[in-house]
Design a protein around this motif. Structure first.
Motif, PDB file in Angstrom:
ATOM      1  N   LYS A 172       0.812  -1.218   0.000  1.00 53.86           N
ATOM      2  CA  LYS A 172       0.000   0.000   0.000  1.00 53.86           C
ATOM      3  C   LYS A 172       0.843   1.266   0.000  1.00 53.86           C
ATOM      4  O   LYS A 172       0.535   2.227  -0.711  1.00 53.86           O
ATOM      5  CB  LYS A 172      -0.939   0.012   1.215  1.00 53.86           C
ATOM      6  N   GLN A 173       1.933   1.301   0.779  1.00 54.61           N
ATOM      7  CA  GLN A 173       2.727   2.530   0.852  1.00 54.61           C
ATOM      8  C   GLN A 173       3.433   2.822  -0.467  1.00 54.61           C
ATOM      9  O   GLN A 173       3.477   3.971  -0.921  1.00 54.61           O
ATOM     10  CB  GLN A 173       3.747   2.448   1.986  1.00 54.61           C
ATOM     11  N   ILE A 174       3.962   1.776  -1.097  1.00 59.08           N
ATOM     12  CA  ILE A 174       4.559   1.969  -2.420  1.00 59.08           C
ATOM     13  C   ILE A 174       3.491   2.412  -3.408  1.00 59.08           C
ATOM     14  O   ILE A 174       3.727   3.265  -4.269  1.00 59.08           O
ATOM     15  CB  ILE A 174       5.254   0.678  -2.895  1.00 59.08           C
ATOM     16  N   ALA A 175       2.294   1.862  -3.278  1.00 61.90           N
ATOM     17  CA  ALA A 175       1.188   2.240  -4.166  1.00 61.90           C
ATOM     18  C   ALA A 175       0.887   3.725  -4.063  1.00 61.90           C
ATOM     19  O   ALA A 175       0.695   4.410  -5.076  1.00 61.90           O
ATOM     20  CB  ALA A 175      -0.053   1.417  -3.831  1.00 61.90           C
ATOM     21  N   VAL A 176       0.848   4.252  -2.846  1.00 60.61           N
ATOM     22  CA  VAL A 176       0.544   5.673  -2.643  1.00 60.61           C
ATOM     23  C   VAL A 176       1.638   6.550  -3.240  1.00 60.61           C
ATOM     24  O   VAL A 176       1.357   7.528  -3.945  1.00 60.61           O
ATOM     25  CB  VAL A 176       0.365   5.974  -1.135  1.00 60.61           C
ATOM     26  N   VAL A 177       2.910   6.202  -2.970  1.00 61.11           N
ATOM     27  CA  VAL A 177       4.021   6.996  -3.502  1.00 61.11           C
ATOM     28  C   VAL A 177       4.036   6.949  -5.022  1.00 61.11           C
ATOM     29  O   VAL A 177       4.229   7.973  -5.696  1.00 61.11           O
ATOM     30  CB  VAL A 177       5.361   6.502  -2.928  1.00 61.11           C
ATOM     31  N   MET A 178       3.809   5.771  -5.609  1.00 59.25           N
ATOM     32  CA  MET A 178       3.808   5.651  -7.064  1.00 59.25           C
ATOM     33  C   MET A 178       2.649   6.438  -7.672  1.00 59.25           C
ATOM     34  O   MET A 178       2.796   7.048  -8.736  1.00 59.25           O
ATOM     35  CB  MET A 178       3.693   4.184  -7.474  1.00 59.25           C
ATOM     36  N   ALA A 179       1.505   6.442  -7.022  1.00 53.86           N
ATOM     37  CA  ALA A 179       0.359   7.194  -7.538  1.00 53.86           C
ATOM     38  C   ALA A 179       0.659   8.690  -7.543  1.00 53.86           C
ATOM     39  O   ALA A 179       0.325   9.404  -8.496  1.00 53.86           O
ATOM     40  CB  ALA A 179      -0.882   6.890  -6.710  1.00 53.86           C
ATOM     41  N   ILE A 180       1.296   9.174  -6.469  1.00 50.25           N
ATOM     42  CA  ILE A 180       1.690  10.596  -6.429  1.00 50.25           C
ATOM     43  C   ILE A 180       2.647  10.899  -7.577  1.00 50.25           C
ATOM     44  O   ILE A 180       2.508  11.913  -8.275  1.00 50.25           O
ATOM     45  CB  ILE A 180       2.339  10.937  -5.069  1.00 50.25           C
ATOM     46  N   ASP A 181       3.622  10.013  -7.790  1.00 50.33           N
ATOM     47  CA  ASP A 181       4.586  10.220  -8.869  1.00 50.33           C
ATOM     48  C   ASP A 181       3.907  10.213 -10.235  1.00 50.33           C
ATOM     49  O   ASP A 181       4.261  10.996 -11.126  1.00 50.33           O
ATOM     50  CB  ASP A 181       5.672   9.142  -8.829  1.00 50.33           C
ATOM     51  N   MET A 182       2.934   9.323 -10.413  1.00 49.33           N
ATOM     52  CA  MET A 182       2.224   9.272 -11.690  1.00 49.33           C
ATOM     53  C   MET A 182       1.470  10.567 -11.955  1.00 49.33           C
ATOM     54  O   MET A 182       1.499  11.104 -13.070  1.00 49.33           O
ATOM     55  CB  MET A 182       1.233   8.099 -11.690  1.00 49.33           C
ATOM     56  N   LEU A 183       0.791  11.081 -10.940  1.00 47.44           N
ATOM     57  CA  LEU A 183       0.028  12.311 -11.125  1.00 47.44           C
ATOM     58  C   LEU A 183       0.952  13.496 -11.357  1.00 47.44           C
ATOM     59  O   LEU A 183       0.624  14.421 -12.115  1.00 47.44           O
ATOM     60  CB  LEU A 183      -0.862  12.578  -9.906  1.00 47.44           C
ATOM     61  N   MET A 184       2.125  13.476 -10.714  1.00 46.03           N
ATOM     62  CA  MET A 184       3.100  14.554 -10.924  1.00 46.03           C
ATOM     63  C   MET A 184       3.701  14.493 -12.327  1.00 46.03           C
ATOM     64  O   MET A 184       3.805  15.500 -13.027  1.00 46.03           O
ATOM     65  CB  MET A 184       4.228  14.465  -9.896  1.00 46.03           C
ATOM     66  N   ALA A 185       4.110  13.286 -12.730  1.00 41.12           N
ATOM     67  CA  ALA A 185       4.849  13.146 -13.986  1.00 41.12           C
ATOM     68  C   ALA A 185       3.949  13.060 -15.209  1.00 41.12           C
ATOM     69  O   ALA A 185       4.399  13.303 -16.329  1.00 41.12           O
ATOM     70  CB  ALA A 185       5.742  11.902 -13.921  1.00 41.12           C
ATOM     71  N   GLY A 186       2.699  12.720 -15.000  1.00 42.36           N
ATOM     72  CA  GLY A 186       1.831  12.423 -16.130  1.00 42.36           C
ATOM     73  C   GLY A 186       1.153  13.617 -16.762  1.00 42.36           C
ATOM     74  O   GLY A 186       0.388  13.451 -17.716  1.00 42.36           O
ATOM     75  N   MET A 187       1.416  14.819 -16.263  1.00 43.64           N
ATOM     76  CA  MET A 187       0.758  15.999 -16.826  1.00 43.64           C
ATOM     77  C   MET A 187       1.693  16.746 -17.782  1.00 43.64           C
ATOM     78  O   MET A 187       1.488  16.764 -18.992  1.00 43.64           O
ATOM     79  CB  MET A 187       0.277  16.932 -15.716  1.00 43.64           C
ATOM     80  N   ASP A 188       2.740  17.366 -17.266  1.00 43.86           N
ATOM     81  CA  ASP A 188       3.603  18.222 -18.090  1.00 43.86           C
ATOM     82  C   ASP A 188       4.424  17.448 -19.106  1.00 43.86           C
ATOM     83  O   ASP A 188       4.628  17.922 -20.232  1.00 43.86           O
ATOM     84  CB  ASP A 188       4.532  19.040 -17.194  1.00 43.86           C
ATOM     85  N   THR A 189       4.909  16.275 -18.748  1.00 45.96           N
ATOM     86  CA  THR A 189       5.754  15.528 -19.677  1.00 45.96           C
ATOM     87  C   THR A 189       4.955  15.057 -20.891  1.00 45.96           C
ATOM     88  O   THR A 189       5.338  15.302 -22.039  1.00 45.96           O
ATOM     89  CB  THR A 189       6.395  14.321 -18.975  1.00 45.96           C
ATOM     90  N   THR A 190       3.831  14.384 -20.648  1.00 51.48           N
ATOM     91  CA  THR A 190       3.026  13.865 -21.756  1.00 51.48           C
ATOM     92  C   THR A 190       2.457  14.990 -22.603  1.00 51.48           C
ATOM     93  O   THR A 190       2.464  14.923 -23.841  1.00 51.48           O
ATOM     94  CB  THR A 190       1.887  12.979 -21.225  1.00 51.48           C
ATOM     95  N   SER A 191       1.961  16.046 -21.966  1.00 57.07           N
ATOM     96  CA  SER A 191       1.388  17.156 -22.726  1.00 57.07           C
ATOM     97  C   SER A 191       2.447  17.848 -23.568  1.00 57.07           C
ATOM     98  O   SER A 191       2.186  18.263 -24.702  1.00 57.07           O
ATOM     99  CB  SER A 191       0.712  18.156 -21.785  1.00 57.07           C
ATOM    100  N   SER A 192       3.672  17.965 -23.062  1.00 59.04           N
ATOM    101  CA  SER A 192       4.742  18.620 -23.815  1.00 59.04           C
ATOM    102  C   SER A 192       5.123  17.821 -25.054  1.00 59.04           C
ATOM    103  O   SER A 192       5.267  18.378 -26.155  1.00 59.04           O
ATOM    104  CB  SER A 192       5.968  18.815 -22.924  1.00 59.04           C
ATOM    105  N   VAL A 193       5.298  16.509 -24.902  1.00 57.91           N
ATOM    106  CA  VAL A 193       5.645  15.672 -26.052  1.00 57.91           C
ATOM    107  C   VAL A 193       4.509  15.678 -27.066  1.00 57.91           C
ATOM    108  O   VAL A 193       4.733  15.754 -28.283  1.00 57.91           O
ATOM    109  CB  VAL A 193       5.967  14.231 -25.605  1.00 57.91           C
ATOM    110  N   PHE A 194       3.270  15.616 -26.577  1.00 53.93           N
ATOM    111  CA  PHE A 194       2.129  15.599 -27.493  1.00 53.93           C
ATOM    112  C   PHE A 194       2.066  16.892 -28.304  1.00 53.93           C
ATOM    113  O   PHE A 194       1.859  16.863 -29.526  1.00 53.93           O
ATOM    114  CB  PHE A 194       0.822  15.402 -26.727  1.00 53.93           C
ATOM    115  N   LEU A 195       2.236  18.037 -27.643  1.00 54.12           N
ATOM    116  CA  LEU A 195       2.179  19.316 -28.354  1.00 54.12           C
ATOM    117  C   LEU A 195       3.298  19.435 -29.382  1.00 54.12           C
ATOM    118  O   LEU A 195       3.082  19.966 -30.482  1.00 54.12           O
ATOM    119  CB  LEU A 195       2.252  20.473 -27.354  1.00 54.12           C
ATOM    120  N   SER A 196       4.485  18.936 -29.049  1.00 51.48           N
ATOM    121  CA  SER A 196       5.593  18.972 -30.002  1.00 51.48           C
ATOM    122  C   SER A 196       5.259  18.135 -31.238  1.00 51.48           C
ATOM    123  O   SER A 196       5.516  18.542 -32.381  1.00 51.48           O
ATOM    124  CB  SER A 196       6.876  18.443 -29.361  1.00 51.48           C
ATOM    125  N   THR A 197       4.682  16.954 -31.023  1.00 57.09           N
ATOM    126  CA  THR A 197       4.314  16.084 -32.143  1.00 57.09           C
ATOM    127  C   THR A 197       3.216  16.725 -32.986  1.00 57.09           C
ATOM    128  O   THR A 197       3.293  16.725 -34.223  1.00 57.09           O
ATOM    129  CB  THR A 197       3.843  14.715 -31.616  1.00 57.09           C
TER     130      THR A 197
END
Length: 524
Positions: free
Chosen positions: A316-341
């Motif tokens: 559970k604790q790893i799950a919570v930390v990974m979920a926070i990381d996903m929400l942090m990393a999944g916005m600006d990185t994906t949107s930036s690559v998508f806009l460039s493409t």
């Protein structure tokens, strides 16, 4: 009968000794190979130049560059890399200052391959030190001494990675979410209809913000199995999502200033450093709120189980930390690559037409749902994304600590030395990619019409947008599926063009499109 048993026993015994002989011979051969490799390395090491001879600026000169009037004052990461390469060539050394380790900067593909090949089973990629400090010193109440995949090293990192890999890196598991991601993409198209000017067909609002919300809605769906409603036609957006978007922008800039540029934060907390800690707090509080809501709704959602729930069954604790990381990393990185493409495709109508022909073959009817079956064969779309990542990778360099003593560009580099591997200048060089300034998705096609034969001969260690080896980006499969799905829907429904000046970028921790997103969407 006894004689038959004796013959059979001798036959088995003979086979056993024969097997042992082969096994011993193999071990001797392997041992000899290892001795030859060791001898070869010893000779290379003795003939190489000393580590201290690697060219680079003195500590005083480096610090002076960042002072007002200096070459790097108010600069970005790309400016920093360019200055080093222009002044010192393809390899240089920044000596550790203010608690930072020595770092070698290289643009030699042979060096890059050697660093990756010798990194060992537990590669060390020093993350953002302020990030680790915040999680382990400031907020242990939330993170319970687990830094996550960005911060952890060695066995602690491997334990986390081994638990999350089957869930986040397995294609079949990730693509269980395709129907929901397709639904989100079609909802984004409805949002575009609201945002388009009926006469000019231009987007009336900040399109970058809209793409960020699409990326965040997508990653929340995959990670939390929760639809956040960021793309609702009502136009009302959860204010916390907007606050998180703003906080992430501050985080990338501030962490660049404190984790990349020279800083005294380890010795004295400046007002700006306190702003960074407040930004971390804001990100943590918002993402934790969303995660707690998701945990409370486990088992109630339709469709596939989210990543958070799957990981909670393991730890559970790893799950919570990974979920926070996903929400942090999944916005600006994906949107930036998508806009460039999207920008590259909008600027090259002939490539867009080729892509549209491929998409039309998959979706002859606009209302056809995307499935794992009909999205299997999309080579040109995937080539477009790869080509955009070649020209504008999400980060201009990859980083590792050397896993053993190595020789880089004929210099001895001790184990544990930081190595920054400058990928962006290499992927934009005609030496490795002929006509590198041109957007040519065909260079990635292995066969078929328009395939480029020279693409097969490209050094594989020049182009690594998601990293290499055990520390390959954990979100790679998710980001690819999200981008492919939305791009398919946009190309099927619109002729997309760009008006105005070329797209600009800011470069701190990552490369982010900047300025007005001047896209025009004309229905087809």
């Amino acid at each position: 009968m006894i004689l038959l048993k004796q013959i059979k026993s001798r036959s088995i015994e003979h086979q056993f000794y024969r097997w042992m002989s082969v096994e011993v011979s193999a071990k001797i051969s392997k041992s000899n190979d290892e001795l030859r490799e060791t001898s070869k390395f010893d000779q290379e090491w003795l003939q190489a130049k000393d580590f201290k001879e690697i060219p680079g600026p003195s500590t005083f000169k480096l610090l002076s560059h960042y002072l007002p009037g200096g070459k790097l004052h108010n600069s970005n990461l790309i400016d920093f890399y360019k200055l080093l390469r222009d002044e010192y060539g393809d390899i240089s050394l920044i000596k550790g200052i203010m608690g930072k380790p020595n770092v070698v900067f290289t643009y030699n593909p042979a060096d890059i391959e050697k660093v990756y090949r010798t990194e060992g089973i537990w590669p060390i990629r020093v993350g953002l030190e302020t990030f680790t400090y915040y999680r382990k010193k400031v907020r242990p109440d939330v993170f319970k001494n687990i830094g996550g995949l960005v911060s952890e090293q060695g066995k602690a990192w491997a334990d986390i990675r081994n638990k999350v890999n089957p869930i986040m890196m397995k294609v079949q598991t990730v693509r269980e979410n395709l129907p929901d991601i397709d639904d989100i993409s079609q909802q984004f198209l409805q949002k575009i209809e609201q945002l388009r000017d009926p006469k000019t067909k231009n987007i009336k609002t900040n399109f970058h913000d809209e793409v960020k919300l699409w990326a965040f809605e997508s990653i929340c769906c995959i990670g939390l199995n929760k639809r956040m409603g960021f793309l609702n036609s009502s136009g009302s957006v959860d204010p916390d999502a907007l606050k998180l978007s703003d906080a992430m922008s501050r985080f990338f800039q501030l962490s660049f200033e404190f984790d990349v540029q020279p800083s005294i934060w380890k010795y004295y907390e400046t007002p700006k450093f306190k702003t960074l800690i407040q930004t971390y707090d804001e990100i943590t509080e918002i993402t934790t709120k969303y995660i707690n809501e998701a945990i409370a709704n486990f088992g109630k959602g339709a469709g596939p189980t989210g990543v958070l729930e799957k990981l909670c069954c393991i730890d559970k604790q790893i799950a919570v930390v990974m979920a926070i990381d996903m929400l942090m990393a999944g916005m600006d990185t994906t949107s930036s690559v998508f806009l460039s493409t999207l920008y590259m495709i909008a600027k090259h109508p002939e490539k867009q037409n080729t892509l549209r022909r491929e998409v039309m073959g998959i979706l002859p009817d606009k209302n056809t749902p995307l499935t794992n079956e009909n999205t299997k064969n999309m080579p040109y779309l995937r080539a477009c994304i790869k080509e955009a990542l070649r020209i504008t990778p999400i980060t201009p360099a990859n980083f590792r600590l050397t896993g053993c003593d190595v020789v880089l560009s004929n210099y001895r580099v001790p184990k544990g030395t930081g190595v920054s591997m400058g990928m962006m200048p290499l992927t934009n060089s005609d030496v490795y990619f002929p006509q590198s300034s041109e957007f040519m998705p065909e260079r990635w096609l292995k066969s078929g019409e328009g395939a480029c034969p020279h693409a097969k001969g490209t050094n594989p260690f020049v182009y690594l947008p998601f990293g290499f080896g055990p520390r390959t980006c954990i979100g790679k499969r998710i980001a690819e599926m999200e981008m492919e799905t939305l791009m398919t829907r946009l190309i099927r429904n619109y002729k997309i063009s760009w008006y105005g000046d070329d797209l600009k970028y800011t470069s701190n921790i990552i490369l982010i499109p900047a300025g007005d997103m001047r896209f025009k969407f004309e229905p087809i």
